[in-house]
Scaffold this active site. Structure first.
Site, PDB file in Angstrom:
ATOM      1  N   GLU A 131      31.875  39.552  40.289  1.00  0.00           N
ATOM      2  CA  GLU A 131      32.361  40.780  40.278  1.00  0.00           C
ATOM      3  C   GLU A 131      31.404  41.797  40.144  1.00  0.00           C
ATOM      4  O   GLU A 131      30.150  41.737  39.731  1.00  0.00           O
ATOM      5  CB  GLU A 131      33.139  40.772  38.942  1.00  0.00           C
TER       6      GLU A 131
ATOM      7  N   GLN B  76      46.710  42.635  36.088  1.00  0.00           N
ATOM      8  CA  GLN B  76      47.861  42.769  36.985  1.00  0.00           C
ATOM      9  C   GLN B  76      49.028  43.583  35.886  1.00  0.00           C
ATOM     10  O   GLN B  76      49.385  42.580  34.968  1.00  0.00           O
ATOM     11  CB  GLN B  76      48.158  41.228  37.501  1.00  0.00           C
TER      12      GLN B  76
ATOM     13  N   CYS C 239      67.254  54.995  38.136  1.00  0.00           N
ATOM     14  CA  CYS C 239      66.518  56.225  37.208  1.00  0.00           C
ATOM     15  C   CYS C 239      66.912  57.681  37.274  1.00  0.00           C
ATOM     16  O   CYS C 239      66.934  57.917  38.482  1.00  0.00           O
ATOM     17  CB  CYS C 239      64.977  55.944  37.238  1.00  0.00           C
TER      18      CYS C 239
ATOM     19  N   CYS D  54      61.783  54.983  31.130  1.00  0.00           N
ATOM     20  CA  CYS D  54      61.316  54.688  32.143  1.00  0.00           C
ATOM     21  C   CYS D  54      61.728  53.127  32.477  1.00  0.00           C
ATOM     22  O   CYS D  54      61.077  52.163  31.354  1.00  0.00           O
ATOM     23  CB  CYS D  54      59.780  54.847  32.364  1.00  0.00           C
TER      24      CYS D  54
ATOM     25  N   CYS E  98      46.364  43.739  48.299  1.00  0.00           N
ATOM     26  CA  CYS E  98      47.443  44.667  47.749  1.00  0.00           C
ATOM     27  C   CYS E  98      47.266  45.992  48.700  1.00  0.00           C
ATOM     28  O   CYS E  98      47.721  47.013  48.522  1.00  0.00           O
ATOM     29  CB  CYS E  98      46.861  45.354  46.495  1.00  0.00           C
TER      30      CYS E  98
END
Length: 443
Positions: free
Chosen positions: A328, A278, A85, A172, A400
């Protein structure tokens, strides 16, 4: 949504005259930062690879460690490659384009392995092959920043490295093809608007059934801007929304139908503009499939899905025949998850509970066979003792953040659990993000 890059609040770029050191890199930590241990305190260097000697600009000093940025490679590693990039040296989006995807995963796994052994006392780990997809063109959702302070030089793009300044981009390579295609006309559109200073940020989404743009606005836009936005939506066959207040949306152009995505081939889930999804479709589907395999889901089993979102794991578990309770903390996502279950012909008990609140945790079901949890970066510290008391046959932890995972895993291991399987998931290739999946059973 996990952002491509978010600068620390109030963080400014290091001055040109910031101190520079010549350092040798020993290894990488789990986010891909080079580590120089010969300097005291230890220095974490963005852009460094093991075995390299670098000229490093120090960007921050803490009592126990310093942070730096490689500004010149004096002795390069054989693993060093040219970034794909043109914005890589200034944009904060992809921190690790200077090393290949496979090579970076090897270093990340070694770093996570050392971290877990150090934190938990585990001697060996049963590492599985990492889940990975394409290194480019994988990202289906992102947030673009806007800098309209100078009307003659409006910028739309991502934050610069270690800064809140915006790097304007016209391409991008990590965005999906439909999102890449929309960047040049989007930049031209923003420059034409009269109310650019009323724009906060732009969320872009490449869903299964539509491309969606959502502009956060701080004040009402002029009528002529609304006309331009509506025409832009029509010309580019996309859905365009304005977020006029937190979670309040106004449709400007395109379909009124929610966007959808598929965690597995059999299911389709609706998502709202601010719902978590995701960003890597290929890895997400592989992750869901692996989760079901590692849990060895059997029809009729009682499975507890914690931090369930809109049902990314809950619905595939239910489709496999399990009796699922999804929990949740965001009420809007709980409601959407229930609708998703109904529209897919599935029965799932969704509940809204704050999973960081000890009192709320007492409301979790007491009779369960297995647990799946997929918390945010903060991890699930409050849950660990509760999960042990529920005494499931197995616990599948999707993380994560290796640091908070190691902290939580240490609690389970101390209570007699063991890690059966563990593997990395390359949800964000070329970046500092490191995600993993681990299955625990009673020792």
């Amino acid at each position: 949504m996990v952002q491509i890059y978010k600068a620390p609040k109030g963080k400014k770029p290091s001055p040109i005259g910031a101190p520079k050191l010549t350092l040798s890199i020993d290894d990488l930590e789990h986010g891909g930062l080079g580590v120089c241990r010969s300097h005291q305190p230890v220095v974490f260097v963005e852009g460094g690879l093991p075995g390299e000697q670098l000229e490093v600009r120090i960007t921050d000093k803490k009592p126990r460690y310093w942070q730096g940025l490689a500004v010149k490679v004096l002795t390069p590693s054989a693993e060093r490659i040219e970034p794909f990039c043109p914005h890589s040296r200034e944009c904060g989006g992809c921190q690790n384009q200077h090393i290949g995807q496979t090579e970076l995963l090897v270093h990340k796994q070694q770093a996570v392995d050392q971290l877990l052994k150090r934190q938990t006392g585990i001697k060996t780990l049963n590492w599985q092959a990492p889940l990975l997809g394409p290194a480019q063109g994988y990202r289906r959702k992102a947030r673009l920043a806007i800098d309209a302070q100078n009307k003659a030089d409006v910028k739309v793009g991502f934050r610069a490295k270690g800064s809140d300044q915006v790097v304007s981009i016209k391409q991008c390579a990590i965005l999906s093809e439909p999102l890449q295609a929309i960047l040049p006309p989007l930049l031209s559109l923003i420059k034409l608007l009269k109310g650019t200073k009323q724009l906060g940020h732009i969320s872009v989404l490449d869903a299964d059934d539509q491309v969606q743009l959502c502009l956060r606005v701080t004040r009402a836009l002029p009528g002529e801007d609304l006309v331009r936005l509506s025409q832009f939506a029509e010309d580019n066959s996309l859905r365009l929304l304005l977020e006029t207040a937190p979670n309040r949306f106004e449709l400007v152009g395109g379909t009124s139908q929610d966007a959808h995505y598929s965690p597995s081939a059999e299911l389709s889930l609706a998502i709202g503009p601010n719902d978590f999804i995701q960003v890597n479709n290929v890895v997400n589907q592989a992750m869901v499939s692996q989760a079901l395999t590692w849990l060895q889901v059997k029809p009729g089993e009682q499975i507890l899905d914690l931090f369930c979102g809109v049902g990314n794991f809950s619905l595939p578990l239910a489709h496999a025949g399990a009796q699922v309770t999804g929990v949740e903390g965001i009420e809007a996502m709980v409601k959407r998850a229930a609708i998703n279950a109904s529209e897919n012909g599935l029965q799932v008990d969704f509940q809204c509970l704050d999973l960081s609140d000890t009192a709320a945790l007492a409301k979790l079901p007491s009779q369960i066979d297995k647990v799946l949890l997929d918390p945010a970066r903060a991890g699930a510290q409050a849950l660990m003792s509760v999960l042990h008391k529920l005494n499931p046959k197995g616990i599948l932890y999707v993380s994560c953040n290796p640091a908070t995972f190691a902290r939580d895993a240490a609690v389970l291991i101390d209570k007699g659990w063991q890690v059966d399987k563990i593997g990395l998931m390359d949800m964000f290739p070329n970046t500092a993000h490191t995600e993993l999946m681990a299955h625990f059973s009673k020792a």
